[in-house]
Write an enzyme that holds these catalytic residues in place. Sequence first.
Site, PDB file in Angstrom:
ATOM      1  N   HIS A 159       0.871  -1.168   0.000  1.00 59.54           N
ATOM      2  CA  HIS A 159       0.000   0.000   0.000  1.00 59.54           C
ATOM      3  C   HIS A 159       0.915   1.227   0.000  1.00 59.54           C
ATOM      4  O   HIS A 159       2.032   1.160   0.539  1.00 59.54           O
ATOM      5  CB  HIS A 159      -0.838  -0.052   1.284  1.00 59.54           C
ATOM      6  N   GLN A 206      -4.529  -5.135   7.015  1.00 62.19           N
ATOM      7  CA  GLN A 206      -5.544  -5.995   6.411  1.00 62.19           C
ATOM      8  C   GLN A 206      -5.580  -7.388   7.015  1.00 62.19           C
ATOM      9  O   GLN A 206      -6.458  -8.177   6.671  1.00 62.19           O
ATOM     10  CB  GLN A 206      -5.298  -6.122   4.900  1.00 62.19           C
ATOM     11  N   CYS A 222      -4.769   2.589  -3.572  1.00 62.81           N
ATOM     12  CA  CYS A 222      -3.480   3.012  -3.004  1.00 62.81           C
ATOM     13  C   CYS A 222      -2.372   2.008  -3.276  1.00 62.81           C
ATOM     14  O   CYS A 222      -1.445   1.857  -2.473  1.00 62.81           O
ATOM     15  CB  CYS A 222      -3.582   3.285  -1.496  1.00 62.81           C
TER      16      CYS A 222
END
Lengths: 144, 423
Positions: B139, B219, B380
């Site tokens: 990311h 995540q 992103c």
Amino acid sequence: MQEKTLRETEDEIIDEFSLFDDWMSKYEYIIELGKHLPIIDAEHKTEEFKIKGCQSQVWLTAEMKDGKLLYKAESDAVITKGIIALLIRVLSGHKPEEILNADLGFIDKIGMHEHLSPNRSNGLTAMINYMKNYAKIYAGQSVQ
Amino acid sequence: MSTDDKRETILDESNKNSFDVNEIRNLFPILDLHVHDKPLVYLDSAATTQKPFSVIRALERYYEQLNSNVHRAIYTLGEEATAAFEETREKVRQFINAEKTSEIIYVKGTTDGVNLVASTFGESVVNSGDNVIITQMEHHSNMVPWQMLCKRKNAEIKYIPVDEKGDLVLDGLEDMINERTRMLSLVHVSNTLGTINPIKKIIEIAHSRGVPVMIDAAQSVPHLKIDVVDLDCDFLTFSGHKVYGPTGIGILYGKEKFLEMMPPYQFGGEMIIEVKFSGPKFNELPYKFEAGTPNIADAVAFKPAIELVEQIGYKNIADHENSLLSFATEMMEGIDGIRIIGNSDNKAAVMSFVIEGAHPYDMGTLLDQMGIAVRTGFHCTQPLLEEVYGLPGTVRASFGIYNTIDEVNYLIDCVKRARNMLV
């Protein structure tokens, strides 16, 4: 034939959209318009004419003919293209002064205002600024 | 007892081993919303999860009954606020199995956690000619801080490549690490591809060469049990809001030996033990890294979010989300022109896709009209999608504990409808 004013075209579009009773037919129409938007000349589909939205890209050119401004545009997203087609239908072929004064209220009235939200980052808001900037240049005013 | 209060007291204890998604949905008020006159189908939990009543009420209760500044208060309210604030820290310590609460630092979120480490630890250990290793699937929040650090230091940044399937190519890692490698930072679960990276193995390889490792767990914490001792990671960071907690609160875990040697990130109140005109003396861990009045309310309200996850249990969460993901994958594969981006055998509840002839932006717009919240674009991870996969973005549906098979079915129907309109 008497040419339509910018406001008359806006009213015409509002009328057309009033016929749709659900979002699907409205979007189908926009998508159809998008698919038929006259494609910008390949030589203009370059970084120079690109307006970057985060998600979809827009290319825009303008030329002056007989005192009137003619726009051509393209996008990689078809809904964006459909709305561009509407904007061009309203603004293209008018004098720079008229374009500068256009409030483009029809976008709100046909329920498409969300696409002009900067959050959607689809390049449309920036495109309207660019269209008006072209009008400013040709009207002999200074660009912001 | 009002309905809301009833909904706040979570799952029936006797029911602990069974997973009833409707019971869980009842805990999340926002799921009753309608969008464009259609029931909201929220499939964007990888961006942020929705909040249960217990979190929302904890926020209210904090401001109604507890609000006062933490630490050094000599009055009751201040002590109570401090206790609640520190209770969450202890809860987080247990949650990720850290050894000490001094290793648990409150940050704003994952981005803040990475920036803290890059700006303090990275700043101290990376010098001209050194290198830092990250992966192509990071990311931007675990990429840009390292890019900027390397630029400042005239150091090299190296990327572990990603293959077509969405897995890291680890064959070359041993060679990539050299005597000038100062840090390896990588994502546990990719927010775009869903890939669950074999971080334990990667940490082992890095450690065998003396390279410290930071894990972006933003995540993974919502889906997988994290045990920092077992992983042996040196730093790990995640966001509260991606695991059913409030926005603006996140956690940075760091091994004490590294945190001790790192300079403070920001300066001001709270992070000092004493200040003289000649200069300050810094506070001990973890306060050394918590300058200024912290985000007390969100820290306090993060605790019930963790409790919810613990109460449901990671096994139940994984079973439920995996069944959603495999059903979605199977159904999606039947759609003409679809390409699923991220096909790792080891995948969490994220489903990215593109459809030939349909721009992700258009797809997302039409799905929104049908009440479905998905994310579109680069998520992103622009270099990953543009430079590895050559895509202008994807549509991403991501699942949480409250999503249902019916919602997945509805998504599939709507994707087909949208495709028919666009292609």
